[in-house]
Design an enzyme around this catalytic site. Sequence first.
Site, PDB file in Angstrom:
ATOM      1  N   GLY A   1       0.918  -1.266   0.031  1.00  0.00           N
ATOM      2  CA  GLY A   1       0.090   0.137   0.245  1.00  0.00           C
ATOM      3  C   GLY A   1       0.871   1.237   0.171  1.00  0.00           C
ATOM      4  O   GLY A   1       1.139   1.778   0.872  1.00  0.00           O
ATOM      5  N   TYR A   2       1.382   1.545  -1.317  1.00  0.00           N
ATOM      6  CA  TYR A   2       2.435   2.725  -1.386  1.00  0.00           C
ATOM      7  C   TYR A   2       1.651   3.835  -2.049  1.00  0.00           C
ATOM      8  O   TYR A   2       1.261   4.917  -1.329  1.00  0.00           O
ATOM      9  CB  TYR A   2       3.568   2.360  -2.131  1.00  0.00           C
ATOM     10  CG  TYR A   2       4.865   1.939  -1.297  1.00  0.00           C
ATOM     11  CD1 TYR A   2       4.496   1.428  -0.076  1.00  0.00           C
ATOM     12  CD2 TYR A   2       5.990   2.354  -1.487  1.00  0.00           C
ATOM     13  CE1 TYR A   2       5.702   0.703   0.738  1.00  0.00           C
ATOM     14  CE2 TYR A   2       7.196   1.820  -0.666  1.00  0.00           C
ATOM     15  CZ  TYR A   2       6.974   1.125   0.428  1.00  0.00           C
ATOM     16  OH  TYR A   2       7.919   0.551   1.166  1.00  0.00           O
TER      17      TYR A   2
ATOM     18  N   GLU B   1      12.418  -4.129  -4.154  1.00  0.00           N
ATOM     19  CA  GLU B   1      11.421  -4.280  -5.171  1.00  0.00           C
ATOM     20  C   GLU B   1      11.878  -4.201  -6.508  1.00  0.00           C
ATOM     21  O   GLU B   1      11.764  -5.042  -7.311  1.00  0.00           O
ATOM     22  CB  GLU B   1      10.281  -3.287  -4.872  1.00  0.00           C
ATOM     23  CG  GLU B   1       9.095  -3.213  -6.111  1.00  0.00           C
ATOM     24  CD  GLU B   1       7.945  -2.390  -5.764  1.00  0.00           C
ATOM     25  OE1 GLU B   1       7.987  -1.571  -5.026  1.00  0.00           O
ATOM     26  OE2 GLU B   1       7.133  -2.570  -6.636  1.00  0.00           O
TER      27      GLU B   1
HETATM   28  C1  LIG Z   1       1.270  -3.026 -13.015  1.00  0.00           C
HETATM   29  C2  LIG Z   1       1.540  -2.180 -11.980  1.00  0.00           C
HETATM   30  C3  LIG Z   1       1.561  -2.498 -10.770  1.00  0.00           C
HETATM   31  C4  LIG Z   1       1.506  -1.613  -9.513  1.00  0.00           C
HETATM   32  N1  LIG Z   1       1.759  -2.419  -8.375  1.00  0.00           N
HETATM   33  C5  LIG Z   1       1.491  -1.305  -7.369  1.00  0.00           C
HETATM   34  C6  LIG Z   1       1.359  -1.752  -5.820  1.00  0.00           C
HETATM   35  O1  LIG Z   1       1.284  -2.944  -5.648  1.00  0.00           O
HETATM   36  N2  LIG Z   1       1.500  -0.982  -4.662  1.00  0.00           N
HETATM   37  C7  LIG Z   1       1.508   0.291  -5.094  1.00  0.00           C
HETATM   38  O2  LIG Z   1       1.570   1.175  -3.978  1.00  0.00           O
HETATM   39  N3  LIG Z   1       1.796   0.827  -6.291  1.00  0.00           N
HETATM   40  C8  LIG Z   1       1.822   0.297  -7.368  1.00  0.00           C
HETATM   41  N4  LIG Z   1       1.652   0.602  -8.477  1.00  0.00           N
HETATM   42  C9  LIG Z   1       1.805   2.110  -8.811  1.00  0.00           C
HETATM   43  C10 LIG Z   1       3.223   2.406  -9.372  1.00  0.00           C
HETATM   44  O3  LIG Z   1       4.074   2.565  -8.252  1.00  0.00           O
HETATM   45  C11 LIG Z   1       2.941   3.872  -9.803  1.00  0.00           C
HETATM   46  O4  LIG Z   1       2.122   3.984 -10.983  1.00  0.00           O
HETATM   47  C12 LIG Z   1       4.257   4.656 -10.196  1.00  0.00           C
HETATM   48  O5  LIG Z   1       4.945   4.805  -8.941  1.00  0.00           O
HETATM   49  C13 LIG Z   1       4.037   5.963 -10.857  1.00  0.00           C
HETATM   50  O6  LIG Z   1       3.043   6.629 -10.264  1.00  0.00           O
HETATM   51  P1  LIG Z   1       1.769   7.471 -10.962  1.00  0.00           P
HETATM   52  O7  LIG Z   1       0.914   6.316 -11.544  1.00  0.00           O
HETATM   53  O8  LIG Z   1       0.995   8.216  -9.873  1.00  0.00           O
HETATM   54  O9  LIG Z   1       2.384   8.527 -12.138  1.00  0.00           O
HETATM   55  P2  LIG Z   1       2.953   9.937 -11.787  1.00  0.00           P
HETATM   56  O10 LIG Z   1       3.815  10.041 -10.840  1.00  0.00           O
HETATM   57  O11 LIG Z   1       1.779  10.757 -12.085  1.00  0.00           O
HETATM   58  O12 LIG Z   1       3.636  10.031 -13.232  1.00  0.00           O
HETATM   59  C14 LIG Z   1       2.939  10.262 -14.602  1.00  0.00           C
HETATM   60  C15 LIG Z   1       4.541  10.622 -15.571  1.00  0.00           C
HETATM   61  O13 LIG Z   1       5.093  11.787 -14.984  1.00  0.00           O
HETATM   62  C16 LIG Z   1       6.687  11.246 -14.908  1.00  0.00           C
HETATM   63  N5  LIG Z   1       7.235  11.943 -13.984  1.00  0.00           N
HETATM   64  C17 LIG Z   1       6.704  11.941 -12.596  1.00  0.00           C
HETATM   65  N6  LIG Z   1       7.547  12.713 -11.702  1.00  0.00           N
HETATM   66  C18 LIG Z   1       8.669  12.911 -12.534  1.00  0.00           C
HETATM   67  C19 LIG Z   1       9.871  13.368 -12.282  1.00  0.00           C
HETATM   68  N7  LIG Z   1      10.258  13.868 -11.041  1.00  0.00           N
HETATM   69  N8  LIG Z   1      10.926  13.575 -13.291  1.00  0.00           N
HETATM   70  C20 LIG Z   1      10.646  12.926 -14.447  1.00  0.00           C
HETATM   71  N9  LIG Z   1       9.288  12.272 -14.677  1.00  0.00           N
HETATM   72  C21 LIG Z   1       8.541  12.448 -13.820  1.00  0.00           C
HETATM   73  C22 LIG Z   1       6.469   9.887 -14.697  1.00  0.00           C
HETATM   74  O14 LIG Z   1       7.632   9.157 -15.104  1.00  0.00           O
HETATM   75  C23 LIG Z   1       5.363   9.273 -15.587  1.00  0.00           C
HETATM   76  O15 LIG Z   1       5.798   9.314 -17.017  1.00  0.00           O
HETATM   77  C24 LIG Z   1       1.728  -0.413  -9.882  1.00  0.00           C
HETATM   78  C25 LIG Z   1       1.706   0.151 -10.997  1.00  0.00           C
HETATM   79  C26 LIG Z   1       1.596  -0.795 -12.203  1.00  0.00           C
HETATM   80  C27 LIG Z   1       1.558  -0.033 -13.687  1.00  0.00           C
END
Ligand SMILES: Cc1cc2nc3c(=O)[nH]c(=O)nc-3n(C[C@H](O)[C@H](O)[C@H](O)COP(=O)(O)OP(=O)(O)OC[C@H]3O[C@@H](n4cnc5c(N)ncnc54)[C@H](O)[C@@H]3O)c2cc1C
Length: 407
Positions: free
Chosen positions: A138-139, A254
């Site tokens: 739950g992150y 991870e």
């Molecule tokens: C298949 C899958 C399984 C997952 N499982 C889990 C899970 O079990 N538990 C959990 O907690 N999460 C999980 N996640 C979530 C995952 O960790 C997040 O989707 C990821 O960290 C990106 O966050 P976001 O989706 O909010 O995108 P955002 O943070 O909104 O990013 C959107 C875009 O902006 C870019 N971006 C954002 N900040 C920056 C920066 N500082 N510099 C350059 N580019 C940037 C990103 O690279 C991306 O392209 C999962 C995701 C997927 C796809």
Amino acid sequence: MADFGADQLEAFRAEVDGWLQANYPAELREPNAKTDPEAIWGGRPFAGSDDPQIVWMRRVAEKGWTAPTWPTAYGGGGLSAAEARVVEREIGRGGYRSPLTSFGLWMLGPVLLEFANEEQKKEHLPRIVRGEIRWCQGYSEPGAGSDLAGLQTRCEDKGDHWLINGQKIWTSYANRADWCFCLVRTDFTKKHEGISFVLIDMKTPGVETRPIKLISGESPFCETFFTDVKIPKANMVGQLNGGWTIAKRLLQYERQNISGGFGGGGGAGGAAGDLGQIAKRYVGVDETGALADADLRGRITRNKMDFQAFALTTARIAAESRTSNGPSAATSIIKYAAAAFAQERSELMVEAMGAQGLGWEGEGFAPGEIMAARGWLRSKGNSIEGGTSEVNINVVSKRVLGLPDPK
Ligand SMILES: Cc1cc2nc3c(=O)[nH]c(=O)nc-3n(C[C@H](O)[C@H](O)[C@H](O)COP(=O)(O)OP(=O)(O)OC[C@H]3O[C@@H](n4cnc5c(N)ncnc54)[C@H](O)[C@@H]3O)c2cc1C
């Protein structure tokens, strides 16, 4: 001395080989073995199950070999890094199934060993080793993904318990998990220093999960809601407001472990099987027996070589991390590269199959073709899960190369 060590390892290898042969359930040797696909994840639903995968998991866990390097006091194998590698290699070499796939083994266990108190270690680690509890992570939250420290799930001190309210998102397998390791906000006046790391039993009243459908048609992850969820005080790991250090450490584990699952087919994206052989079946061969399309042949060869080099590098980094202080920020390089190679492999697979690689469902497509199309779509997530590629590049530039932070 080196030869003596090698002799000992060879004796151990022979012992492991013998044990695996004697203990691998006969049912699992069948190509179409009847086993619940979820069994490999373990968890409460499989308590008392006689599914052959669970029988296998229990036998390996009794030896402590599901977590070979963890201390025997917590159910682990107490093996050295070199011995653990022998166990892993022998399982792979013999074509045995993995006994247990688990977020507990990959992510939570290592940080519990480092940060938890003795009671927490004794309660949770042996159950992870035995595959009794399936964990979810739950992150992420709707407003906190890459900027994870912006998380808002509230955790209040109510004297004899913590009270949790908020929402997580993209929680992989939350609807199937028994417990969740979770980041919560315990101080709203600070960002990173206001985060704590807690453990939540998913059966606690007020926990609700809603599966989200992926573009590939699968629903492997969920929205997770916490409404007035009460958890015992004992479920906080580490110091109050000290969760960010644990969170970052867990992400390194991870990123180190997630990469191994990419590209092999199935869940993490891409269809299973040897890409070169599959391409030959669809595209045909030239007079020398090589893949007829020379350009495609070159790209497939390069991808296979990249995977081979990557596997060796990952094994080396994993071995180094076992003998040092655990993984480092360099795991971001591994995660970035693994995602890129896996996505390329999925694209090559679809390209090799031509129109047959675009099937979604129906009798016109073989199961492997449908898997290729869906796997290609699933692989899009490889560069997002576990931290996006852009974010991992940022980590590499700051923490590995030591470049200045532009902020
Ligand atoms: C298949 C899958 C399984 C997952 N499982 C889990 C899970 O079990 N538990 C959990 O907690 N999460 C999980 N996640 C979530 C995952 O960790 C997040 O989707 C990821 O960290 C990106 O966050 P976001 O989706 O909010 O995108 P955002 O943070 O909104 O990013 C959107 C875009 O902006 C870019 N971006 C954002 N900040 C920056 C920066 N500082 N510099 C350059 N580019 C940037 C990103 O690279 C991306 O392209 C999962 C995701 C997927 C796809």
